[in-house]
Design a protein around this motif. Sequence first.
Motif, PDB file in Angstrom:
ATOM      1  N   PRO A 211       0.817  -1.211   0.000  1.00 43.18           N
ATOM      2  CA  PRO A 211       0.000   0.000   0.000  1.00 43.18           C
ATOM      3  C   PRO A 211       0.854   1.266   0.000  1.00 43.18           C
ATOM      4  CG  PRO A 211      -0.067  -1.061   2.151  1.00 43.18           C
ATOM      5  CD  PRO A 211       0.636  -2.000   1.226  1.00 43.18           C
ATOM      6  N   ALA A 212       1.988   1.205   0.662  1.00 42.93           N
ATOM      7  CA  ALA A 212       2.834   2.405   0.740  1.00 42.93           C
ATOM      8  C   ALA A 212       3.360   2.756  -0.649  1.00 42.93           C
ATOM      9  CB  ALA A 212       3.985   2.174   1.708  1.00 42.93           C
TER      10      ALA A 212
ATOM     11  N   LEU B 240       8.787   4.022  -0.530  1.00 45.39           N
ATOM     12  CA  LEU B 240       9.036   2.638  -0.124  1.00 45.39           C
ATOM     13  C   LEU B 240       8.675   1.653  -1.223  1.00 45.39           C
ATOM     14  CD1 LEU B 240       9.613   0.424   1.990  1.00 45.39           C
ATOM     15  CD2 LEU B 240       7.263   0.649   2.744  1.00 45.39           C
TER      16      LEU B 240
ATOM     17  N   PRO C  33       9.075  -2.550  -1.019  1.00 41.41           N
ATOM     18  CA  PRO C  33       9.635  -3.658  -0.237  1.00 41.41           C
ATOM     19  C   PRO C  33      10.663  -4.456  -1.039  1.00 41.41           C
ATOM     20  CG  PRO C  33       7.286  -3.999  -0.706  1.00 41.41           C
ATOM     21  CD  PRO C  33       7.602  -2.607  -1.105  1.00 41.41           C
TER      22      PRO C  33
ATOM     23  N   CYS D 286       6.324   2.412   5.860  1.00 34.94           N
ATOM     24  CA  CYS D 286       5.672   1.099   5.933  1.00 34.94           C
ATOM     25  C   CYS D 286       4.534   1.098   6.945  1.00 34.94           C
ATOM     26  CB  CYS D 286       6.716   0.058   6.315  1.00 34.94           C
ATOM     27  SG  CYS D 286       6.050  -1.553   6.668  1.00 34.94           S
ATOM     28  N   THR D 287       3.397   0.516   6.552  1.00 34.71           N
ATOM     29  CA  THR D 287       2.265   0.446   7.471  1.00 34.71           C
ATOM     30  C   THR D 287       2.249  -0.876   8.245  1.00 34.71           C
ATOM     31  OG1 THR D 287       0.722  -0.636   5.983  1.00 34.71           O
ATOM     32  CG2 THR D 287       0.913   1.751   5.768  1.00 34.71           C
ATOM     33  N   THR D 288       3.275  -1.679   8.064  1.00 32.78           N
ATOM     34  CA  THR D 288       3.395  -3.004   8.697  1.00 32.78           C
ATOM     35  C   THR D 288       2.180  -3.885   8.397  1.00 32.78           C
ATOM     36  OG1 THR D 288       2.403  -2.528  10.873  1.00 32.78           O
ATOM     37  CG2 THR D 288       4.733  -2.003  10.603  1.00 32.78           C
ATOM     38  N   CYS D 289       1.628  -3.705   7.193  1.00 33.45           N
ATOM     39  CA  CYS D 289       0.408  -4.437   6.850  1.00 33.45           C
ATOM     40  C   CYS D 289       0.658  -5.905   6.561  1.00 33.45           C
ATOM     41  CB  CYS D 289      -0.253  -3.801   5.640  1.00 33.45           C
ATOM     42  SG  CYS D 289       0.619  -4.156   4.102  1.00 33.45           S
TER      43      CYS D 289
ATOM     44  N   CYS E  53       3.416  -7.682   1.916  1.00 33.12           N
ATOM     45  CA  CYS E  53       4.614  -8.129   1.201  1.00 33.12           C
ATOM     46  C   CYS E  53       5.003  -9.537   1.637  1.00 33.12           C
ATOM     47  CB  CYS E  53       5.765  -7.155   1.425  1.00 33.12           C
ATOM     48  SG  CYS E  53       6.106  -6.784   3.151  1.00 33.12           S
TER      49      CYS E  53
ATOM     50  N   LEU F 166       8.992  -7.055   5.486  1.00 32.77           N
ATOM     51  CA  LEU F 166       8.576  -6.313   6.670  1.00 32.77           C
ATOM     52  C   LEU F 166       9.576  -6.462   7.817  1.00 32.77           C
ATOM     53  CD1 LEU F 166       6.563  -4.838   8.511  1.00 32.77           C
ATOM     54  CD2 LEU F 166       5.280  -6.951   8.709  1.00 32.77           C
TER      55      LEU F 166
ATOM     56  N   ILE G  47      12.337  -4.112   7.490  1.00 27.90           N
ATOM     57  CA  ILE G  47      11.906  -2.733   7.734  1.00 27.90           C
ATOM     58  C   ILE G  47      11.821  -2.462   9.239  1.00 27.90           C
ATOM     59  CG2 ILE G  47       9.955  -1.162   7.474  1.00 27.90           C
ATOM     60  CD1 ILE G  47       9.534  -2.512   4.678  1.00 27.90           C
TER      61      ILE G  47
HETATM   62  S1  SF4 Z   1       4.325  -4.402   5.359  1.00 30.56           S
HETATM   63 FE1  SF4 Z   1       5.208  -4.697   3.319  1.00 30.56          FE
HETATM   64  S2  SF4 Z   1       3.483  -4.378   1.949  1.00 30.56           S
HETATM   65 FE2  SF4 Z   1       2.862  -3.510   3.903  1.00 30.56          FE
HETATM   66  S3  SF4 Z   1       3.450  -1.339   3.794  1.00 30.56           S
HETATM   67 FE3  SF4 Z   1       5.187  -2.428   4.704  1.00 30.56          FE
HETATM   68  S4  SF4 Z   1       6.503  -2.908   2.977  1.00 30.56           S
HETATM   69 FE4  SF4 Z   1       4.516  -2.398   2.116  1.00 30.56          FE
END
Ligand code: SF4
Lengths: 259, 663
Positions: free
Chosen positions: B306-307, B314, B316, B354-357, B360, B371, B374
Amino acid sequence: MEIHVLVKQTYDPNTLEPNPKTLEPIYERAQTKLSDFDLNALEEGIRMKENFKGRVVVISAGPDVKPLLIREALAMGADEAYVVSDKRLEHADGWVYANVLASLSRTVGNADLILCGECSVDEGGYQVGPRVAEKLGLPSVTHVIRIHAEQEGLRVERDLEEGREVLDVKLPIVLTVGLEINTPRLPSLLMIRAASKKPINSVPLESLGLDENELRPRVVCASVRALKVERKRVVISGSLDEAAEKLLSELVREGLVRI
Amino acid sequence: MLSGPFRENFVLMPEGTDLLMYTVLVPFAAVFIYGVYLRFRGYGVSNLLRDFVAAPRSRITSLLRYAWLQRKVTLDRASGLMHIPLMYGALVLFIGTALVFIDHDILSFFNEKLLRGPFYLIYEVTLDLFGLLFIIGVSLAILRRVRGLKRLREKNEYYAYLGGLLFIGVSGYLLEALRLHVRPVEWGGYSFVGWTVAGYLDYLPMGPELATGIYQVTWWAHALITFGLVAYLPYSNMLHVFISPLNTMISQIRVSSMTTPFNLAELPPDATELRMGIRTVSDLSWRQRLSLDACTDCGRCDVQCPALAAGTNLSPRMVVQKLKSAVWNYDVGRTENVDFFESGVLTEEEIWACTTCGACVEACPVLIRPLEFIIESRRSIVMGGITDQKITATLTNISRYQNPHGYPQSQREALVRELRELGVRTVEEVDDFEYLYWLGCMSSFDPKAKEIALRMARLMIKAGVKFAIMPVESCTGDPARRMGEEGRYQELALSNIETFKRYGVRKVVTHCPHCFNVIKNEYAELGIELEVVHHSELLAELRSQGKIKPIEGKLTTFHDSCYMSRVNGVTEEPRRALEGVRLVEMRRNRTNSFCCGAGGGNYWYEVRRRRRESHERLEEGLSTGAEVMIVECPFCLAMFEDAARSMGVEGKIEIKDLSEVFE
Ligand code: SF4
Ligand code: SF4
């Protein structure tokens, strides 16, 4: 370079809430923190140390200085702290603080540069920096937003209402800084814990040799109250045109609008 | 002399070709072996072995599932269609060549022959078949590049490699055909592709000498290009053919599991020697190094990120690829053990975006966890003292006010007062509660989220659920943890755990997926095992018991939160709760959901971007024609409400929490 940074512990204004009846702030529920402007001063001191070597000493005074907060300052990168924590400073004003901090800085000795915030977040008096300079017989520059090291001394920029003033100054000197100068780094919890190895020297107020006069506040605070804004709660009804008409006449009557 | 079908080796080649070929092979093999050595030196073979022995069963299962069966690769159908023929084709061709080597160079010493009789006939058919698959796979791979599949990076290396592979496949058949053309054998039909081509060669005005000449040139070209590609393999992204299967064996599957580098409760109070996170190559563990090398540069993580979609810096894939190159440059002595941020390998900005979603991690076909890199980078930034103003402010709020918004506790007291009016009690006042209802920071401070808390309380009271709330709540520490401030997280978590124990809390219900995840999965390591349910699970249960009923009506779509769906695999409960409601799914649903943009601390700070994740997602919601979009997270709620306002579509779609569907 020996850098002394004057750091004040203040109430956190965000946590000050008024007693709904008396409108006086409820101090017991408020938290304390290091005054924001002083953190900027500290950050600037640490950056100078990182660039030009030297030592940063935290100098602090107050009625009840919390070691944890001083440790936060040390965790940011200061080397040592000298602290006067004494109940008698409960009602201290800018004059008293300046006397105490100046003597404390002199006791530590050898400061090439004394930095502090231009004011504190709780009282906002803008007094301490210049008064400390007076007391120590040093020059001072206030409202500094930029510091460059030059061959001899420093080039500093001041933020004034009419514009910017650039000055070349010699050391030793007292500088007070504004919020724009930098963003203070945030030490992580582990850095704060690790900083417990750095010395915090507690200095008794008596040992500074200040007399009665120097410890007597010149300003006495009579009371502190929160501002209370009462709304008028007027409801204007009618068609859009009528309502606009009524609103306008209301505003004119209140003297807020002139036709 | 042998009778019946058998494999003739080095036919049509001059005497001594075999010796010459092995001589030529030596330097190529040396380059290959050196490359492999350099890579494996970084991981440590003993580490690999130890890791395997620790749990051989699960390692093998994982290898079977993700390497042999290509479970994740095939989640993208088209990729699977390209990769499986290519991979199995290459593998069978490789085994076939190895058999020739055994036949010619080992067994012949003992006057034995393997490739003869029926076995040889099966061998020929199989090889011809897999050769075809191989060519199909390679052609599809080339086609995808030529047609400009966006996620594939343009690099000459890739074209060269694919071109080389195609040549190997095609020239293999050409050789077979020429051989059968010049020296037909009775059993030639078993090499069905070569045989067919040979049939066409007969129409060409080509004498045996010319054919033999072409054969010899092609033979050498085939051999040399094969050697070249093999030698280059450990230095290119083709390395993945070895390393990706290994990575599927060591990788942990849980999307957002995090390492715990220390335990604050056991740490000496003034520990100074602690290093945390990754800032230089030497900070990387052997697993992380191996994982980086496994990257195929396929970009499937990028597609889901999403980022990246929001136009931040970003990507990944690039985080992984940049770190991979950094490791290599260090290993071959090109660079010192430099700081990633100072040397420009990584930028703080991309790391904070990164939204830590976890999308990826979910997307990666070879189980790499971008992640993780990151978060580890964030940890190292935090260790050095953060200077970004917004990020500093968020963490300061957490430590000073015990909530990331920076609101005073008195705001929460107002909510507690309202809950009390409904008859809710605190854990201090009652002991016969089944659940602790953990409200989370959002409902204490955000008016919309406060409504969720009040509604949930009403629903639970109506359904007869025995629950109580905390007199005071502080942050679970989750935002601090996702932002890399492990110390602050543990400080908060430990103090919460102590409170839970003091009040005898066993079960927790919460409507916040982030609170849910951290209390359920991450507090355990710090000393408390709790049964934690999300309100979507509780609502589904109450619904199935007939204790509550959804209000039906408008066409509705459901947005899965990252932390319930991908991270915790809870996707069906909310849908069960919604049974009877007219539901239409968005294209990206369940574990494939698309983040609202608030996770990982991004709700409180902001990095440069072109657009918002929430806008993209809301557009997806709108495109289903739904009039209501249901969410299961107070942060999603706030993000989409905001998006609806700023996109001016408030009249078209309502954003509601799951609880709002019930009365
Ligand atoms: S967790 Fe992965 S997919 Fe989600 S925002 Fe971060 S880098 Fe992007
Ligand atoms: S990390 Fe995984 S998904 Fe991303 S490019 Fe590498 S192999 Fe592909």
